[in-house]
Each structure stands twice: as C-alpha cells, then as structure tokens.
Design an enzyme around this catalytic site. Sequence first.
Site, PDB file in Angstrom:
ATOM      1  N   ASP A  86       0.579  -0.887  -0.228  1.00 47.15           N
ATOM      2  CA  ASP A  86       0.232  -0.234   0.387  1.00 47.15           C
ATOM      3  C   ASP A  86       0.992   0.938  -0.461  1.00 47.15           C
ATOM      4  O   ASP A  86       0.874   2.605   0.467  1.00 47.15           O
ATOM      5  CB  ASP A  86      -1.251   0.144   1.578  1.00 47.15           C
ATOM      6  CG  ASP A  86      -0.464   0.073   2.182  1.00 47.15           C
ATOM      7  OD1 ASP A  86       0.950  -0.236   2.468  1.00 47.15           O
ATOM      8  OD2 ASP A  86      -1.196  -0.072   3.441  1.00 47.15           O
ATOM      9  N   ARG A 138     -13.036  11.243   2.850  1.00 55.82           N
ATOM     10  CA  ARG A 138     -12.283   9.901   3.579  1.00 55.82           C
ATOM     11  C   ARG A 138     -11.562   9.808   4.571  1.00 55.82           C
ATOM     12  O   ARG A 138     -11.526   9.486   5.728  1.00 55.82           O
ATOM     13  CB  ARG A 138     -11.572   9.063   2.916  1.00 55.82           C
ATOM     14  CG  ARG A 138     -12.445   8.743   1.445  1.00 55.82           C
ATOM     15  CD  ARG A 138     -11.466   8.269   0.451  1.00 55.82           C
ATOM     16  NE  ARG A 138     -12.872   7.865  -1.201  1.00 55.82           N
ATOM     17  CZ  ARG A 138     -12.067   7.934  -2.144  1.00 55.82           C
ATOM     18  NH1 ARG A 138     -10.592   7.666  -2.540  1.00 55.82           N
ATOM     19  NH2 ARG A 138     -13.089   7.186  -2.924  1.00 55.82           N
ATOM     20  N   GLU A 147      -5.266  12.346  12.641  1.00 54.32           N
ATOM     21  CA  GLU A 147      -5.219  13.209  11.030  1.00 54.32           C
ATOM     22  C   GLU A 147      -5.921  14.207  11.056  1.00 54.32           C
ATOM     23  O   GLU A 147      -6.410  15.474   9.958  1.00 54.32           O
ATOM     24  CB  GLU A 147      -5.778  12.209  10.112  1.00 54.32           C
ATOM     25  CG  GLU A 147      -4.685  11.045   9.769  1.00 54.32           C
ATOM     26  CD  GLU A 147      -4.784  10.108   8.563  1.00 54.32           C
ATOM     27  OE1 GLU A 147      -4.392   9.489   8.524  1.00 54.32           O
ATOM     28  OE2 GLU A 147      -6.862   9.969   8.490  1.00 54.32           O
TER      29      GLU A 147
END
Length: 207
Positions: A86, A138, A147
Amino acid sequence: MNTAPFIAIEGPIGAGKTTLATMLSQKFGFPMINEIVEDNPYLDKFYDNIKEWSFQLEMFFLCHRYKQLEDTSDHFLKKGQPVIADYHIYKNVIFAERTLSPHQLEKYKKIYHLLTDDLPKPNFIIYIKASLPTLLHRIEKRGRPFEKKIETSYLEQLISDYEVAIKQLQEADPELTVLTVDGDSKDFVLNKSDFERIAAHVKELIV
C-alpha cells in the site's frame, strides 16, 4: 530486477490505498505489505509541529519501510511470488521534500539512496487520484485522531506533489506500468464493477 510482479498502490493521504491493497491481496492471494502508520511515535507530534518533528518522522518511516522491503525481497519476490504493497518507497521523498529544510533534505536523500538503491522497486503502480473534498471526506470517515490536525493546504500540496512524483517515476523507468484510478468517480469499495476493472488490469500483469 524483480522476478515477480510487485504492485504498489499510491495516492495522497485518504485516497484509499490500504483498502484497495487489502481487497486485491484477498482476491489474488498475494502477500501484502502495509505501512505501519499509527505505530510511528512521532506522527501525533508531527501534526502539532511539522517543522520540529518532520525529520524524525521521515527517518522512522524510511527505516521501517526499508526493513519491510528487504524482507519482502528475500521471502517472496526472489522466489517468484507476486506481492502487493500500500505504498511505494518513493513516497518517502515526496513527503520529505514537502516538510524538511534544505539542510535536512540533503542529509535525508543521502540516507534514502544508501538504503533503497538495491531494494526491489514496484513494476506496477495503481495511482488513486482524488480531489481535496474526497480526501477530506475519507479522512473524516476513518476517524484517526491525529489526522484531524492535517491542514487543508498541506493536503492540497500533496495532491500536486503526487502528480509530479508519478510522472518522475514513469520517466525514470519506461517499463513501469501505471494505472490511474479516478478516486472521485470510482468507488471500488461499494461498486463491485469498479473494483473488478482494477482487478482485471492486475490479472493481465500476472498471467
């Protein structure tokens, strides 16, 4: 040179890299390399003070990814086993160029090349290209506390940085295959046909 397909999923923060990598890994039975984000002890501090903690953060990621890729090469790629990750190791440079001072960046790039020049490089990149509203949605949805501190301007810069970086990777390796996925209009989680189109490209690579 890799003896097996090595697929990397890339895109800015919140693009859906780990989700897509996991889905493809499960579909094809590939071993998956996923970066350890939340275990980085500098991440929370970084978003509080980027200038103060960026070098420590990037060095942690670099060393961790180096070990992952070294092990992946020995255990899978050299034995002909396809692998999906990823991330692409070059993302270290993308983020370092955005956050490090010129003096720090010079040191960092020397260490980066020393560690990565003989590591396996992906021969297939799936690049999830997404707009700022999609990324913000998202990021909010997955709810990582650190975040929430990400500034919108930082994300906007990363979107641009990724566009440049993908082109640089293609120019550096003409044999590199890049599949660009429109992360705004394609939902590979909820829309099975969107996922199957991506999977079909992967299947072409491994047959």
